[in-house]
Design a protein around this motif. Structure first.
Motif, PDB file in Angstrom:
ATOM      1  N   CYS A  88       1.026  -1.259   0.116  1.00 43.05           N
ATOM      2  CA  CYS A  88       0.317  -0.311  -0.075  1.00 43.05           C
ATOM      3  C   CYS A  88       0.826   0.965   0.172  1.00 43.05           C
ATOM      4  O   CYS A  88       1.421   0.955   0.629  1.00 43.05           O
ATOM      5  CB  CYS A  88      -0.515  -0.159   1.033  1.00 43.05           C
ATOM      6  SG  CYS A  88      -1.559   1.237   1.114  1.00 43.05           S
ATOM      7  N   ASP A  90       0.520   4.053   1.760  1.00 46.69           N
ATOM      8  CA  ASP A  90       0.135   4.197   2.988  1.00 46.69           C
ATOM      9  C   ASP A  90       1.902   4.932   3.689  1.00 46.69           C
ATOM     10  O   ASP A  90       2.786   4.022   3.789  1.00 46.69           O
ATOM     11  CB  ASP A  90      -0.226   3.282   4.387  1.00 46.69           C
ATOM     12  CG  ASP A  90      -0.582   3.976   5.423  1.00 46.69           C
ATOM     13  OD1 ASP A  90      -1.953   3.766   5.703  1.00 46.69           O
ATOM     14  OD2 ASP A  90      -0.020   4.066   5.985  1.00 46.69           O
ATOM     15  N   GLY A 113      -3.861   0.466  -1.399  1.00 47.23           N
ATOM     16  CA  GLY A 113      -5.301  -0.661  -0.917  1.00 47.23           C
ATOM     17  C   GLY A 113      -4.397  -1.544  -1.779  1.00 47.23           C
ATOM     18  O   GLY A 113      -5.039  -2.544  -1.721  1.00 47.23           O
ATOM     19  N   HIS A 141      -1.799  -4.597   4.971  1.00 49.95           N
ATOM     20  CA  HIS A 141      -1.407  -3.973   6.406  1.00 49.95           C
ATOM     21  C   HIS A 141      -2.415  -3.060   7.247  1.00 49.95           C
ATOM     22  O   HIS A 141      -3.855  -3.405   7.036  1.00 49.95           O
ATOM     23  CB  HIS A 141      -0.589  -2.495   6.175  1.00 49.95           C
ATOM     24  CG  HIS A 141      -1.394  -1.072   6.017  1.00 49.95           C
ATOM     25  ND1 HIS A 141      -2.051  -0.365   6.877  1.00 49.95           N
ATOM     26  CD2 HIS A 141      -1.729  -0.688   4.237  1.00 49.95           C
ATOM     27  CE1 HIS A 141      -2.054   1.027   5.832  1.00 49.95           C
ATOM     28  NE2 HIS A 141      -2.431   0.604   4.622  1.00 49.95           N
ATOM     29  N   CYS A 144      -5.414  -0.546   7.139  1.00 50.68           N
ATOM     30  CA  CYS A 144      -5.495   0.228   5.762  1.00 50.68           C
ATOM     31  C   CYS A 144      -6.856   1.477   5.341  1.00 50.68           C
ATOM     32  O   CYS A 144      -7.624   0.056   5.303  1.00 50.68           O
ATOM     33  CB  CYS A 144      -5.876  -0.373   5.008  1.00 50.68           C
ATOM     34  SG  CYS A 144      -5.436   0.093   2.595  1.00 50.68           S
ATOM     35  N   GLY A 145      -6.431   2.431   5.049  1.00 50.58           N
ATOM     36  CA  GLY A 145      -7.459   3.314   4.321  1.00 50.58           C
ATOM     37  C   GLY A 145      -8.507   3.328   3.947  1.00 50.58           C
ATOM     38  O   GLY A 145      -9.875   3.095   3.656  1.00 50.58           O
TER      39      GLY A 145
HETATM   40 ZN   LIG Z   1      -3.238   0.888   2.860  1.00 50.89          ZN
END
Ligand SMILES: [Zn+2]
Length: 242
Positions: A88, A90, A113, A141, A144-145
């Motif tokens: 991701c 992130d 994602g 992870h 995850c948003g």
């Molecule tokens: Zn994520």
């Protein structure tokens, strides 16, 4: 768009990627980009090396190898990363840091994602076929948003501010994993994160006959794993990564 169009687009992407990733004209060509590369390490050794690096990092004993000028100079003419990581985007999940690796060790593809599209798949194919990577790890992870946003959208709680953005495009490939979470699961988000990583690993196998052939021949492993934001540990989420 016809399949032929898609094929042409993909060839163009790969050709462009090769141009970008090889040495500039007038300098020595990258030796591993010209032909199909053989892996320097076995898939099992590559996985062990990744997991050992994660143990060092999580235990506070990172060695930060391969991050100096000498390593940079040694790699200037070519690269042979031992593993490929699809992670991701992130900011808390930087693969080189969480696996305690340095320059030239990992071929990293990152997108929110850790979803698989043609550009992602082409990048992974390049790293395996032309650079000799023998392991592909999809790294989801905790919290995850992108997965959380997909759950919210499916629950009718999506952010109205995203209406004019492309953010919804991430939900498409993540949605099957959210729907696959069994009813009553205590931590729906975490279950979806693991399923989404496994789904992406399966999508890499299914989307690339050359990679699938390498897996069948024992020359490549494609695994999925989950990164824990709290303790820094990476754990497998598929039997293949055990
Ligand atoms: Zn994520």
């Amino acid at each position: 768009m016809t399949p032929a169009d898609l094929l042409t687009r993909r060839k163009l992407f790969v050709a462009t990627g090769a141009l970008l990733l090889t040495a500039p004209e007038g300098r020595s060509a990258e030796p591993h980009a010209a032909a199909h590369a053989e892996s320097a390490v076995t898939p099992q050794a590559a996985l062990a090396r990744l997991m050992e690096g994660n143990r060092r990092y999580a235990q506070g004993h990172a060695t930060h190898d391969h991050q100096d000028a000498g390593r940079r100079a040694a790699l200037a003419a070519g690269q042979q990363p031992f593993a490929t990581v699809l992670a991701c985007a992130d900011s808390r999940v930087a693969p080189e840091i969480v696996f305690d690796q340095g320059l030239g060790d990992l071929f990293v593809v990152r997108v929110a994602g850790n979803v698989v599209d043609d550009a992602v798949l082409a990048s992974i194919e390049y790293s395996v076929i032309h650079l000799g990577s023998s392991l592909v790890m999809v790294l989801g992870h905790e919290r995850c948003g992108a997965v959380k946003a997909t759950i919210d959208a499916l629950d009718g709680k999506g952010d109205p501010g995203d209406a004019d953005t492309k953010i919804a495009a991430l939900a498409g490939p993540i949605t099957p994993s959210v729907r696959a979470v069994p009813a009553g699961t205590a931590d729906r988000l975490d279950a979806a994160v693991s399923l989404n990583a496994a789904h992406a690993a399966a999508a890499v196998r299914a989307g690339s006959p050359p990679l699938a052939a390498r897996v069948a021949a024992g020359r490549l492993r494609i695994v999925a794993a989950r990164y824990d934001l709290d303790d820094g540990r990476v754990t497998p989420v598929t039997p293949e990564a055990a």
